[in-house]
Design a protein around this motif. Structure first.
Motif, PDB file in Angstrom:
ATOM      1  N   PRO A 289       0.824  -1.213   0.000  1.00  0.00           N
ATOM      2  CA  PRO A 289       0.000   0.000   0.000  1.00  0.00           C
ATOM      3  C   PRO A 289       0.853   1.256   0.000  1.00  0.00           C
ATOM      4  CG  PRO A 289      -0.809  -1.605   1.588  1.00  0.00           C
ATOM      5  CD  PRO A 289       0.475  -2.139   1.084  1.00  0.00           C
ATOM      6  N   ASP A 290       0.524   2.206  -0.844  1.00  0.00           N
ATOM      7  CA  ASP A 290       1.285   3.447  -0.959  1.00  0.00           C
ATOM      8  C   ASP A 290       0.461   4.569  -0.341  1.00  0.00           C
ATOM      9  OD1 ASP A 290       2.769   5.666  -1.665  1.00  0.00           O
ATOM     10  OD2 ASP A 290       3.362   4.838  -3.601  1.00  0.00           O
ATOM     11  N   THR A 291       0.725   4.841   0.920  1.00  0.00           N
ATOM     12  CA  THR A 291      -0.040   5.865   1.622  1.00  0.00           C
ATOM     13  C   THR A 291       0.471   7.269   1.346  1.00  0.00           C
ATOM     14  OG1 THR A 291       1.375   5.583   3.559  1.00  0.00           O
ATOM     15  CG2 THR A 291      -0.648   4.276   3.482  1.00  0.00           C
ATOM     16  N   ALA A 292       1.631   7.354   0.633  1.00  0.00           N
ATOM     17  CA  ALA A 292       2.189   8.674   0.347  1.00  0.00           C
ATOM     18  C   ALA A 292       1.531   9.328  -0.864  1.00  0.00           C
ATOM     19  CB  ALA A 292       3.700   8.559   0.121  1.00  0.00           C
TER      20      ALA A 292
ATOM     21  N   LEU B 167      -5.670  16.380  -9.886  1.00  0.00           N
ATOM     22  CA  LEU B 167      -6.482  17.075 -10.897  1.00  0.00           C
ATOM     23  C   LEU B 167      -7.918  17.262 -10.434  1.00  0.00           C
ATOM     24  CD1 LEU B 167      -5.313  15.348 -14.225  1.00  0.00           C
ATOM     25  CD2 LEU B 167      -4.426  17.424 -13.162  1.00  0.00           C
ATOM     26  N   GLY B 168      -8.125  17.267  -9.143  1.00  0.00           N
ATOM     27  CA  GLY B 168      -9.485  17.415  -8.630  1.00  0.00           C
ATOM     28  C   GLY B 168     -10.249  16.113  -8.539  1.00  0.00           C
ATOM     29  N   PHE B 169      -9.617  15.004  -8.942  1.00  0.00           N
ATOM     30  CA  PHE B 169     -10.259  13.696  -8.848  1.00  0.00           C
ATOM     31  C   PHE B 169      -9.846  13.036  -7.541  1.00  0.00           C
ATOM     32  CE2 PHE B 169      -9.496  13.872 -13.616  1.00  0.00           C
ATOM     33  CZ  PHE B 169     -10.797  14.285 -13.920  1.00  0.00           C
ATOM     34  N   PRO B 170     -10.780  12.618  -6.711  1.00  0.00           N
ATOM     35  CA  PRO B 170     -10.397  11.914  -5.484  1.00  0.00           C
ATOM     36  C   PRO B 170      -9.830  10.543  -5.790  1.00  0.00           C
ATOM     37  CG  PRO B 170     -12.787  11.893  -5.777  1.00  0.00           C
ATOM     38  CD  PRO B 170     -12.233  12.782  -6.856  1.00  0.00           C
ATOM     39  N   ARG B 171      -8.918  10.091  -4.910  1.00  0.00           N
ATOM     40  CA  ARG B 171      -8.351   8.751  -5.082  1.00  0.00           C
ATOM     41  C   ARG B 171      -9.413   7.706  -4.775  1.00  0.00           C
ATOM     42  NH1 ARG B 171      -2.972   6.121  -2.103  1.00  0.00           N
ATOM     43  NH2 ARG B 171      -3.091   4.103  -3.189  1.00  0.00           N
ATOM     44  N   SER B 172      -9.541   6.751  -5.688  1.00  0.00           N
ATOM     45  CA  SER B 172     -10.518   5.681  -5.502  1.00  0.00           C
ATOM     46  C   SER B 172      -9.903   4.562  -4.675  1.00  0.00           C
ATOM     47  CB  SER B 172     -10.969   5.122  -6.857  1.00  0.00           C
ATOM     48  OG  SER B 172     -11.499   6.144  -7.670  1.00  0.00           O
ATOM     49  N   ALA B 173     -10.757   3.760  -4.093  1.00  0.00           N
ATOM     50  CA  ALA B 173     -10.272   2.594  -3.356  1.00  0.00           C
ATOM     51  C   ALA B 173      -9.592   1.643  -4.329  1.00  0.00           C
ATOM     52  CB  ALA B 173     -11.436   1.900  -2.659  1.00  0.00           C
ATOM     53  N   SER B 174      -8.399   1.184  -3.983  1.00  0.00           N
ATOM     54  CA  SER B 174      -7.665   0.288  -4.867  1.00  0.00           C
ATOM     55  C   SER B 174      -8.265  -1.109  -4.813  1.00  0.00           C
ATOM     56  CB  SER B 174      -6.191   0.217  -4.447  1.00  0.00           C
ATOM     57  OG  SER B 174      -5.584   1.495  -4.527  1.00  0.00           O
ATOM     58  N   PRO B 175      -8.251  -1.809  -5.947  1.00  0.00           N
ATOM     59  CA  PRO B 175      -8.713  -3.202  -5.940  1.00  0.00           C
ATOM     60  C   PRO B 175      -7.819  -4.032  -5.032  1.00  0.00           C
ATOM     61  CG  PRO B 175      -8.545  -2.343  -8.188  1.00  0.00           C
ATOM     62  CD  PRO B 175      -7.878  -1.351  -7.292  1.00  0.00           C
ATOM     63  N   PRO B 176      -8.345  -5.096  -4.455  1.00  0.00           N
ATOM     64  CA  PRO B 176      -7.531  -5.954  -3.581  1.00  0.00           C
ATOM     65  C   PRO B 176      -6.264  -6.428  -4.284  1.00  0.00           C
ATOM     66  CG  PRO B 176      -9.844  -6.564  -3.460  1.00  0.00           C
ATOM     67  CD  PRO B 176      -9.731  -5.554  -4.576  1.00  0.00           C
TER      68      PRO B 176
ATOM     69  N   ILE C 140      -1.123   0.949  -6.153  1.00  0.00           N
ATOM     70  CA  ILE C 140      -1.489   1.761  -7.306  1.00  0.00           C
ATOM     71  C   ILE C 140      -2.527   2.791  -6.892  1.00  0.00           C
ATOM     72  CG2 ILE C 140      -2.426   1.753  -9.651  1.00  0.00           C
ATOM     73  CD1 ILE C 140       0.248   0.314  -9.318  1.00  0.00           C
ATOM     74  N   GLY C 141      -2.257   4.055  -7.200  1.00  0.00           N
ATOM     75  CA  GLY C 141      -3.242   5.107  -6.971  1.00  0.00           C
ATOM     76  C   GLY C 141      -4.114   5.263  -8.199  1.00  0.00           C
TER      77      GLY C 141
ATOM     78  N   GLY D 188       1.944   4.654  -9.936  1.00  0.00           N
ATOM     79  CA  GLY D 188       2.644   3.655  -9.137  1.00  0.00           C
ATOM     80  C   GLY D 188       4.125   3.968  -9.074  1.00  0.00           C
ATOM     81  N   GLU D 189       4.756   3.597  -7.962  1.00  0.00           N
ATOM     82  CA  GLU D 189       6.196   3.838  -7.822  1.00  0.00           C
ATOM     83  C   GLU D 189       6.976   2.789  -8.596  1.00  0.00           C
ATOM     84  OE1 GLU D 189       7.587   3.867  -3.822  1.00  0.00           O
ATOM     85  OE2 GLU D 189       9.615   4.520  -4.375  1.00  0.00           O
ATOM     86  N   LEU D 190       8.016   3.244  -9.292  1.00  0.00           N
ATOM     87  CA  LEU D 190       8.885   2.328 -10.023  1.00  0.00           C
ATOM     88  C   LEU D 190      10.042   1.912  -9.125  1.00  0.00           C
ATOM     89  CD1 LEU D 190       9.150   3.967 -13.563  1.00  0.00           C
ATOM     90  CD2 LEU D 190       8.018   1.829 -12.985  1.00  0.00           C
TER      91      LEU D 190
END
Length: 385
Positions: free
Chosen positions: A277-280, A286-295, A300-301, A313-315
């Protein structure tokens, strides 16, 4: 005497770099599948009434012959070549659809001919070239999988692209005949200034409401003022269609006598991209809220609305530098203050500069280069979300 081993490791590393890119794009493509269709509210214009009919026909059975043409030239990678061919070539398939877990599709593509049978017990795929059968279990609830040929059938493609369409975004198109049947049309305009999707045109069967033809257009390179590409980034149409329920005997499948049958392991997208999980990542971009990530894909944000979607996603360090170098050699690459960007039809990729974002992130989305750069600025440490 030691050259073969390093070359093998280098090839494997290169495949992994592009696998990360293609897998994240695949996630982007498939993400709207996990978005529930919004109810259509407001006064019913002809377009909104048709939108409601299309949503209501999502479970309607059908059969026919369809052709899909994609122009998304993704980097081809071992293990993900089918995805690249699906999104960047012509796929022809005959389908018998009784329901989401009861269908058969015979697919002819650049990579061969396959017959897939899906039931509640899972999927069996017969490969005509190899004369063998691959079995996989049913998709786990909430799982994110790679796109497959049937995802590009007009009904499923329209369901995905129109899942969050609002009445204000759709207008009527002139009716026409598709596959010999009267079809009513609507046009979706995302009205997102940074979206790379200019419009989506859909024609649905007048009798059943099942979509027969879908065309998704990207913004042209000269699209700062709202230009549209001359040809669709992806189109899918039935050439032959019936809304009658296919018989059970048509979709039933038994492995041919003597054909080898084996269990196929699913590609672990989480392993390819990152499961931590990437909490950072910010709560909005862009004004779009982050959606809940699939299990399994908590690293991935996901952000966006309707056909305007982006994933971040972080590389890993072992991948980032060489991938950035490879992108610099791609035709059409753009070097921005925020990183290296390249567009493939309506899909944009940006590998961020860690000097800007504090770490290397891969951003992919249906965004213009300006939109990608704005996302990167929103990923700077301490940036207001």
């Amino acid at each position: 005497m030691t050259t073969s081993a390093p070359r093998g490791r280098l090839a494997l590393t290169a495949r992994r770099r592009w696998a990360v890119v293609t897998a994240l794009v695949a996630v982007l493509v498939i993400l709207p599948l996990v978005v529930r269709a919004f109810p259509v509210a407001g006064a019913a214009s002809p377009a909104t009434a048709l939108l409601s009919r299309i949503h209501a026909a999502a479970q309607h059975p059908y059969a026919g012959y369809a052709e899909t043409t994609g122009s998304l030239a993704l980097p081809v990678t071992t293990g993900l070549g089918d995805v690249a061919s699906l999104l960047g070539g012509i796929t022809q398939q005959r389908v018998w659809w009784r329901g989401a877990q009861d269908w058969r599709s015979d697919t002819l593509s650049a990579t061969g001919e396959l017959s897939a049978r899906t039931s509640p017990a899972g999927t069996q795929v017969f490969d005509f070239e190899d004369s063998d059968v691959a079995r996989t279990g049913p998709d786990p609830a909430g799982a994110v999988r790679l796109p497959r040929a049937t995802d590009t059938l007009p009904p499923l493609l329209a369901d995905r692209l129109l899942s969050q369409a609002t009445p204000a975004q759709v207008t009527s198109l002139p009716s026409r005949r598709v596959a010999g049947r009267p079809a009513d049309g609507l046009q979706l305009l995302p009205n997102e200034p940074l979206s790379s999707i200019a419009r989506v045109d859909v024609w649905a069967d007048r009798a059943s409401g099942v979509p027969l033809l879908v065309e998704a257009y990207s913004r042209s390179s000269a699209g700062a003022g709202g230009g549209t590409s001359a040809v669709p980034a992806m189109s899918s149409t039935f050439l032959d269609f019936t809304d009658a329920t296919p018989g059970q005997q048509v979709v039933d499948f038994a492995p041919p006598p003597g054909a080898p049958v084996f269990d196929r392991r699913r590609l672990d997208l989480a392993q390819a991209i990152g499961r931590v999980p990437d909490t950072a990542l910010p709560s909005s971009l862009l004004g779009f809220p982050r959606s809940a990530s699939p299990p399994g894909l908590e690293g991935i944000g996901q952000y966006g609305r309707g056909v305007t979607q982006l994933a971040v996603g972080e590389l890993p360090d072992r991948v980032a530098g060489s991938l950035r170098d490879q992108l610099r050699s791609v035709v059409g690459v753009t070097t921005l203050p925020e990183g290296v960007a390249v567009t493939v039809g309506p899909i944009g990729l940006l590998v961020t500069d860690p000097a800007v974002t504090g770490r290397t992130l891969l951003v992919t989305g249906t965004l213009t280069p300006a939109g990608l750069a704005q996302v990167a600025r929103g990923l700077r440490p301490g940036a207001a979300s």
